[in-house]
Enzyme design. Structure first.
Site, PDB file in Angstrom:
ATOM      1  CE  LYS A  12      70.163  28.448  89.984  1.00 41.68           C
ATOM      2  NZ  LYS A  12      70.553  29.268  91.162  1.00 41.68           N
ATOM      3  CE1 TYR A  52      75.161  31.473  89.074  1.00 41.11           C
ATOM      4  CE2 TYR A  52      75.664  29.131  89.022  1.00 41.11           C
ATOM      5  CZ  TYR A  52      74.739  30.161  89.069  1.00 41.11           C
ATOM      6  OH  TYR A  52      73.394  29.885  89.122  1.00 41.11           O
ATOM      7  CB  THR A  94      68.897  36.017  95.144  1.00 37.84           C
ATOM      8  OG1 THR A  94      69.125  36.833  93.991  1.00 37.84           O
ATOM      9  CG2 THR A  94      70.001  34.990  95.270  1.00 37.84           C
ATOM     10  NE  ARG A 105      65.650  31.954  92.244  1.00 37.13           N
ATOM     11  CZ  ARG A 105      66.605  32.784  91.844  1.00 37.13           C
ATOM     12  NH1 ARG A 105      66.532  34.079  92.151  1.00 37.13           N
ATOM     13  NH2 ARG A 105      67.634  32.338  91.146  1.00 37.13           N
ATOM     14  CB  VAL A 112      69.688  31.469  99.329  1.00 41.56           C
ATOM     15  CG1 VAL A 112      70.823  31.031 100.243  1.00 41.56           C
ATOM     16  CG2 VAL A 112      70.192  32.409  98.256  1.00 41.56           C
ATOM     17  CG  ASN A 115      68.186  30.094  93.886  1.00 39.40           C
ATOM     18  OD1 ASN A 115      68.681  29.338  93.063  1.00 39.40           O
ATOM     19  ND2 ASN A 115      68.646  31.313  94.095  1.00 39.40           N
ATOM     20  CG  HIS A 118      70.941  31.337  85.906  1.00 35.56           C
ATOM     21  ND1 HIS A 118      71.671  32.228  86.669  1.00 35.56           N
ATOM     22  CD2 HIS A 118      71.092  31.711  84.609  1.00 35.56           C
ATOM     23  CE1 HIS A 118      72.255  33.104  85.844  1.00 35.56           C
ATOM     24  NE2 HIS A 118      71.919  32.815  84.596  1.00 35.56           N
ATOM     25  CD  GLU A 129      74.196  34.292  82.410  1.00 43.79           C
ATOM     26  OE1 GLU A 129      72.977  34.074  82.196  1.00 43.79           O
ATOM     27  OE2 GLU A 129      74.616  34.862  83.442  1.00 43.79           O
TER      28      GLU A 129
HETATM   29  P1  DAT Z   1      70.260  35.197  91.122  1.00 43.78           P
HETATM   30  O1  DAT Z   1      70.308  33.704  90.887  1.00 43.78           O
HETATM   31  O2  DAT Z   1      68.975  35.618  91.743  1.00 43.78           O
HETATM   32  O3  DAT Z   1      70.621  36.007  89.905  1.00 43.78           O
HETATM   33  P2  DAT Z   1      72.932  35.882  92.146  1.00 43.78           P
HETATM   34  O4  DAT Z   1      73.325  36.108  90.726  1.00 43.78           O
HETATM   35  O5  DAT Z   1      73.193  36.978  93.115  1.00 43.78           O
HETATM   36  O6  DAT Z   1      71.360  35.511  92.245  1.00 43.78           O
HETATM   37  O7  DAT Z   1      73.632  34.575  92.696  1.00 43.78           O
HETATM   38  C1  DAT Z   1      73.699  33.423  91.892  1.00 43.78           C
HETATM   39  C2  DAT Z   1      73.368  32.211  92.736  1.00 43.78           C
HETATM   40  O8  DAT Z   1      74.308  32.090  93.799  1.00 43.78           O
HETATM   41  C3  DAT Z   1      72.010  32.268  93.426  1.00 43.78           C
HETATM   42  O9  DAT Z   1      70.953  31.881  92.579  1.00 43.78           O
HETATM   43  C4  DAT Z   1      72.204  31.320  94.560  1.00 43.78           C
HETATM   44  C5  DAT Z   1      73.654  31.533  94.948  1.00 43.78           C
HETATM   45  N1  DAT Z   1      73.751  32.503  96.051  1.00 43.78           N
HETATM   46  C6  DAT Z   1      73.625  33.852  95.969  1.00 43.78           C
HETATM   47  N2  DAT Z   1      73.748  34.420  97.181  1.00 43.78           N
HETATM   48  C7  DAT Z   1      73.954  33.402  98.051  1.00 43.78           C
HETATM   49  C8  DAT Z   1      74.157  33.308  99.460  1.00 43.78           C
HETATM   50  N3  DAT Z   1      74.161  34.402 100.223  1.00 43.78           N
HETATM   51  N4  DAT Z   1      74.314  32.076  99.988  1.00 43.78           N
HETATM   52  C9  DAT Z   1      74.310  30.965  99.224  1.00 43.78           C
HETATM   53  N5  DAT Z   1      74.127  30.975  97.901  1.00 43.78           N
HETATM   54  C10 DAT Z   1      73.945  32.162  97.326  1.00 43.78           C
HETATM   55 MG    MG Z   2      72.386  36.329  88.927  1.00 42.29          MG
END
Ligand code: DAT
Ligand code: MG
Length: 150
Positions: A12, A52, A94, A105, A112, A115, A118, A129
């Site tokens: 990212k 997303y 996450t 991470r 968060v 982070n 991806h 994707e």
């Molecule tokens: P990951 O990236 O671990 O697969 P995810 O698919 O649940 O996680 O979410 C995608 C992204 O969205 C994550 O990397 C960061 C953001 N995100 C997720 N939960 C969040 C939250 N509670 N507050 C802010 N950003 C969040």
């Molecule tokens: Mg994810």
């Protein structure tokens, strides 16, 4: 044992700005995973919204899309045995505060909302994707001449 799979990974914008691309790539190479595509891209808002799309109802969605478009991203496709699951282990939870030390991470971030990286969460998401981020000719299938990673 596992099966050959592909996954989509992206460093990212904060990871690129903090010069962590090399460190991150090193960890995946160290696991013996195979790099089959890589590019530095400034991503359009349209692509990020699509990437997303599953999260569009969440309150952080707009913020997430803005962050991902705030600078260049390093988009990659990696191949290997169980690469989707292996990558999620290397990446960590996450929320970086829940991520184990030793994970990307867990070692390099605290927020968060920033982070670093991806990784696709399933073989189906990886397929979706990869198709979204890469043209077929950008993905190279190459054979190892040495056998130690096979
Ligand atoms: P990951 O990236 O671990 O697969 P995810 O698919 O649940 O996680 O979410 C995608 C992204 O969205 C994550 O990397 C960061 C953001 N995100 C997720 N939960 C969040 C939250 N509670 N507050 C802010 N950003 C969040
Ligand atoms: Mg994810």
């Amino acid at each position: 044992r596992g099966v050959q799979e592909r996954t989509f990974l992206a460093v990212k914008p904060d990871g690129v700005q903090r010069r962590l691309v090399g460190e991150i790539v090193r960890r995946f190479e160290g696991m013996g995973l195979k790099l089959v595509a890589l590019k530095l891209v400034q991503v359009s808002e349209e692509l990020l919204r699509e990437h997303y799309a599953d999260l569009r109802t969440h309150p952080f969605y707009d913020c997430l899309v803005r962050y991902m478009g705030s600078g260049p991203v390093v988009a990659m496709v990696w191949q290997g045995l169980d690469v989707v699951r292996v990558s999620k282990v290397l990446i960590g939870a996450t929320d970086p505060l829940d991520a184990e030390p030793g994970t990307i991470r867990g070692d390099f971030c605290v927020e968060v909302g920033k982070n670093l990286i991806h990784g696709s969460d399933s073989v189906e998401s990886a397929r979706r994707e990869i198709a979204l981020w890469f043209r077929v000719e950008e993905i190279l299938c190459w054979e190892d001449s040495a056998s130690h990673w096979l």
